[in-house]
Design an enzyme around this catalytic site. Structure first.
Site, PDB file in Angstrom:
ATOM      1  N   SER A  56       0.823  -1.204   0.000  1.00 49.71           N
ATOM      2  CA  SER A  56       0.000   0.000   0.000  1.00 49.71           C
ATOM      3  C   SER A  56       0.859   1.257   0.000  1.00 49.71           C
ATOM      4  O   SER A  56       2.039   1.218   0.352  1.00 49.71           O
ATOM      5  CB  SER A  56      -0.908   0.007   1.237  1.00 49.71           C
ATOM      6  OG  SER A  56      -1.775  -1.097   1.244  1.00 49.71           O
ATOM      7  N   ARG A  65      -7.739   3.314  -0.645  1.00 48.14           N
ATOM      8  CA  ARG A  65      -7.188   4.562  -0.127  1.00 48.14           C
ATOM      9  C   ARG A  65      -7.309   5.703  -1.131  1.00 48.14           C
ATOM     10  O   ARG A  65      -7.635   6.832  -0.762  1.00 48.14           O
ATOM     11  CB  ARG A  65      -5.708   4.342   0.220  1.00 48.14           C
ATOM     12  CG  ARG A  65      -5.004   5.551   0.815  1.00 48.14           C
ATOM     13  CD  ARG A  65      -3.495   5.365   0.794  1.00 48.14           C
ATOM     14  NE  ARG A  65      -3.060   4.098   1.326  1.00 48.14           N
ATOM     15  CZ  ARG A  65      -2.636   3.913   2.570  1.00 48.14           C
ATOM     16  NH1 ARG A  65      -2.583   4.922   3.410  1.00 48.14           N
ATOM     17  NH2 ARG A  65      -2.247   2.714   2.964  1.00 48.14           N
ATOM     18  N   ARG A 114      -2.544   6.302  12.621  1.00 50.59           N
ATOM     19  CA  ARG A 114      -1.509   6.120  11.609  1.00 50.59           C
ATOM     20  C   ARG A 114      -0.195   6.846  11.919  1.00 50.59           C
ATOM     21  O   ARG A 114       0.877   6.282  11.670  1.00 50.59           O
ATOM     22  CB  ARG A 114      -2.026   6.542  10.231  1.00 50.59           C
ATOM     23  CG  ARG A 114      -3.188   5.673   9.734  1.00 50.59           C
ATOM     24  CD  ARG A 114      -3.579   6.020   8.302  1.00 50.59           C
ATOM     25  NE  ARG A 114      -2.531   5.652   7.373  1.00 50.59           N
ATOM     26  CZ  ARG A 114      -1.726   6.502   6.773  1.00 50.59           C
ATOM     27  NH1 ARG A 114      -1.817   7.807   7.003  1.00 50.59           N
ATOM     28  NH2 ARG A 114      -0.804   6.072   5.939  1.00 50.59           N
ATOM     29  N   TYR A 172       2.751   4.166  11.811  1.00 46.68           N
ATOM     30  CA  TYR A 172       3.583   4.170  10.607  1.00 46.68           C
ATOM     31  C   TYR A 172       4.484   5.391  10.485  1.00 46.68           C
ATOM     32  O   TYR A 172       5.256   5.492   9.530  1.00 46.68           O
ATOM     33  CB  TYR A 172       2.708   4.143   9.342  1.00 46.68           C
ATOM     34  CG  TYR A 172       1.683   3.053   9.251  1.00 46.68           C
ATOM     35  CD1 TYR A 172       0.389   3.343   8.821  1.00 46.68           C
ATOM     36  CD2 TYR A 172       1.989   1.745   9.578  1.00 46.68           C
ATOM     37  CE1 TYR A 172      -0.567   2.354   8.723  1.00 46.68           C
ATOM     38  CE2 TYR A 172       1.036   0.739   9.491  1.00 46.68           C
ATOM     39  CZ  TYR A 172      -0.247   1.050   9.066  1.00 46.68           C
ATOM     40  OH  TYR A 172      -1.193   0.069   8.966  1.00 46.68           O
ATOM     41  N   CYS A 183      -3.585   9.654  27.042  1.00 51.05           N
ATOM     42  CA  CYS A 183      -2.497   9.569  28.028  1.00 51.05           C
ATOM     43  C   CYS A 183      -1.304   8.830  27.442  1.00 51.05           C
ATOM     44  O   CYS A 183      -0.896   7.761  27.928  1.00 51.05           O
ATOM     45  CB  CYS A 183      -2.993   8.900  29.303  1.00 51.05           C
ATOM     46  SG  CYS A 183      -4.214   9.883  30.172  1.00 51.05           S
ATOM     47  N   GLU A 184      -0.774   9.375  26.376  1.00 50.93           N
ATOM     48  CA  GLU A 184       0.397   8.829  25.697  1.00 50.93           C
ATOM     49  C   GLU A 184       1.207   9.991  25.148  1.00 50.93           C
ATOM     50  O   GLU A 184       0.660  10.856  24.456  1.00 50.93           O
ATOM     51  CB  GLU A 184      -0.006   7.913  24.522  1.00 50.93           C
ATOM     52  CG  GLU A 184      -0.777   6.678  24.892  1.00 50.93           C
ATOM     53  CD  GLU A 184       0.115   5.581  25.439  1.00 50.93           C
ATOM     54  OE1 GLU A 184       1.348   5.684  25.291  1.00 50.93           O
ATOM     55  OE2 GLU A 184      -0.442   4.614  26.002  1.00 50.93           O
ATOM     56  N   TYR A 215      -8.329   4.501   6.430  1.00 48.46           N
ATOM     57  CA  TYR A 215      -7.632   3.878   7.561  1.00 48.46           C
ATOM     58  C   TYR A 215      -7.603   4.778   8.789  1.00 48.46           C
ATOM     59  O   TYR A 215      -6.686   4.690   9.598  1.00 48.46           O
ATOM     60  CB  TYR A 215      -6.222   3.448   7.157  1.00 48.46           C
ATOM     61  CG  TYR A 215      -6.230   2.497   6.004  1.00 48.46           C
ATOM     62  CD1 TYR A 215      -6.604   1.176   6.174  1.00 48.46           C
ATOM     63  CD2 TYR A 215      -5.918   2.934   4.719  1.00 48.46           C
ATOM     64  CE1 TYR A 215      -6.654   0.303   5.103  1.00 48.46           C
ATOM     65  CE2 TYR A 215      -5.965   2.071   3.641  1.00 48.46           C
ATOM     66  CZ  TYR A 215      -6.333   0.752   3.838  1.00 48.46           C
ATOM     67  OH  TYR A 215      -6.384  -0.109   2.778  1.00 48.46           O
TER      68      TYR A 215
END
Length: 411
Positions: A208, A277, A309, A313, A340-341, A370
């Site tokens: 992709s 996509r 994403r 990625y 919380c990241e 996506y």
């Protein structure tokens, strides 16, 4: 020259983004934020471009990019077919009224229940992905008194020059039967030996978000040669055509350019392709509201739960102020979410007016593929709605989840 990455009906009025004739402020007021705003005219125009590029073949929309019953109805009216890869996507195809003969069922580990439902429904084709699945499907088809059409998924050993997580055509892949190792030929023999199965064609998908067409051409040549060896006359060469996510990305190839490459290698064969996509991605804009600003960090009311994403990625996006004009000098900001990241980042180092403030709206283009389909309830955040816009009208085609929806799952 920078690329125009906004949907086709996008306009700006006094600094306010308008999609399908409706302003961002009105959309946010009526439907809340975050929200995915889908330009129906843009989606259908991109789908028609694929049909125009392959008038003598089949265009299967890749449902995993984004799927809901209303989109299925659009695809049906346009004359596209649909590929699904799970029982859930199969259920959406059914709910949307897609004729079963125009649905192709993918997946590397389809369950017996999923296969039975598909065959009983009258699905057009099952893409078999393992020797165990061939035997499993043959038994199910025989028990239902059906001769099921199948395609064999082949890994042609092509490096598509994309992210490793979305490259699927190499020898080291969980998908398909190796061409070079001889597994694909054995799969052909096993399928043709099963009275309940009909060898309908061969399938490959090399990956992709691909911009270089050479890989597609190499895969097509290898698959065409294998088709000649086996007597098969139908090739499904998958999807994977890349799109631009930012104005500085390379110019993507067009469907017509891709099909010109594929046709050079596949003369005399019936072709199918599976764009997803390239149809859904550019058609949709994600709309957020700014909640807090801390130095260079602009926090919005969404994040990695509605767009995983960038974290998965390293995907790059852009964003813009969507509700007003500003003459303030720009500064570099990083747009982050509410989770919380520390890795909950949507857009890094984007130029925004220095006077952005809480309550402003930010728009992130190219949010149709996506994102909703990979969205999660991380931190128990309900997933956003999808709002379709066209000719000055907006309608919800996927409603916003509520906390009641989340609590309903608990015993």
């Amino acid at each position: 020259m920078s690329l125009d990455i906004w949907p086709q009906t996008t306009t700006w009025h006094d600094g306010e983004l308008r999609l399908g004739g409706i302003g961002a402020v009105e959309l946010a007021r009526e439907h809340g934020t975050p929200a995915y705003v889908l330009d129906e005219a843009d989606f259908t125009a991109r789908a028609r471009a694929w049909l125009d590029a392959l008038p003598d073949g089949d265009v299967h929309y890749g449902g995993k990019a984004f799927l809901c019953p209303e989109v299925v109805r659009w695809l049906d009216r346009l004359g596209l077919s649909l590929d699904v890869c799970t029982g859930g996507e199969l259920a959406v195809a059914m709910a949307g009224g897609m004729p079963p003969e125009r649905v192709v069922f993918h997946g590397n580990n389809k369950s017996a229940d999923e296969l039975r439902r598909a065959v009983a429904w009258g699905i057009g084709c099952v893409v078999v992905d393992s020797f165990a699945e061939i035997a499993r499907l043959a038994g199910i088809a025989a028990s239902l008194g059906v001769r099921q059409r199948v395609m064999i998924r082949v890994t042609p050993g092509v490096d598509p020059h994309t992210h490793a997580f979305i490259a699927t055509g190499g020898e080291d892949s969980k998908f398909g039967f190796s061409l070079s190792a001889g597994a694909a030929a054995l799969a052909v023999a096993q399928v043709t030996a099963e009275p309940a199965l009909e060898l309908y064609g061969l399938h490959s998908h090399i990956g992709s978000q691909i911009f270089e067409l050479d890989g597609f051409g190499t895969a097509a040549a290898r698959m065409a040669a294998f088709a000649a060896e086996t007597g098969v006359t139908r090739l499904d060469l998958g999807g994977g055509l890349g799109i631009a996510y930012t104005p500085d990305d390379p110019t993507p190839p067009t469907p017509a350019e891709l099909l010109a490459v594929l046709r050079k290698e596949t003369a005399g064969l019936h072709l199918a392709v599976e764009p997803g996509r390239s149809i859904a991605g550019p058609s949709t804009v994600a709309l957020y509201e700014i909640g807090t600003i801390k130095g260079r960090y602009v926090s919005v009311n969404g994040g990695m739960s509605d767009n995983p994403r960038p974290g998965m990625y390293g995907a790059a996006y852009t964003a813009t102020l969507a509700n007003r004009a500003s003459d303030a000098p720009t500064s570099a900001f990083t747009v982050v979410g509410k989770h919380c990241e520390s890795g909950d980042v949507l857009v890094r180092d984007i130029a925004l007016p220095g006077d952005v403030r809480p309550g402003d709206l930010l728009a992130v283009p190219v949010s149709g593929a996506y994102q909703r389909s990979m969205a999660s309830n991380y931190n128990h955040v309900p997933r956003p709605p999808v709002v379709a816009v066209r000719d000055g009208e907006a309608r919800v085609i996927v409603r916003r989840e509520s906390e009641e929806d989340l609590l309903r799952l608990y015993l």
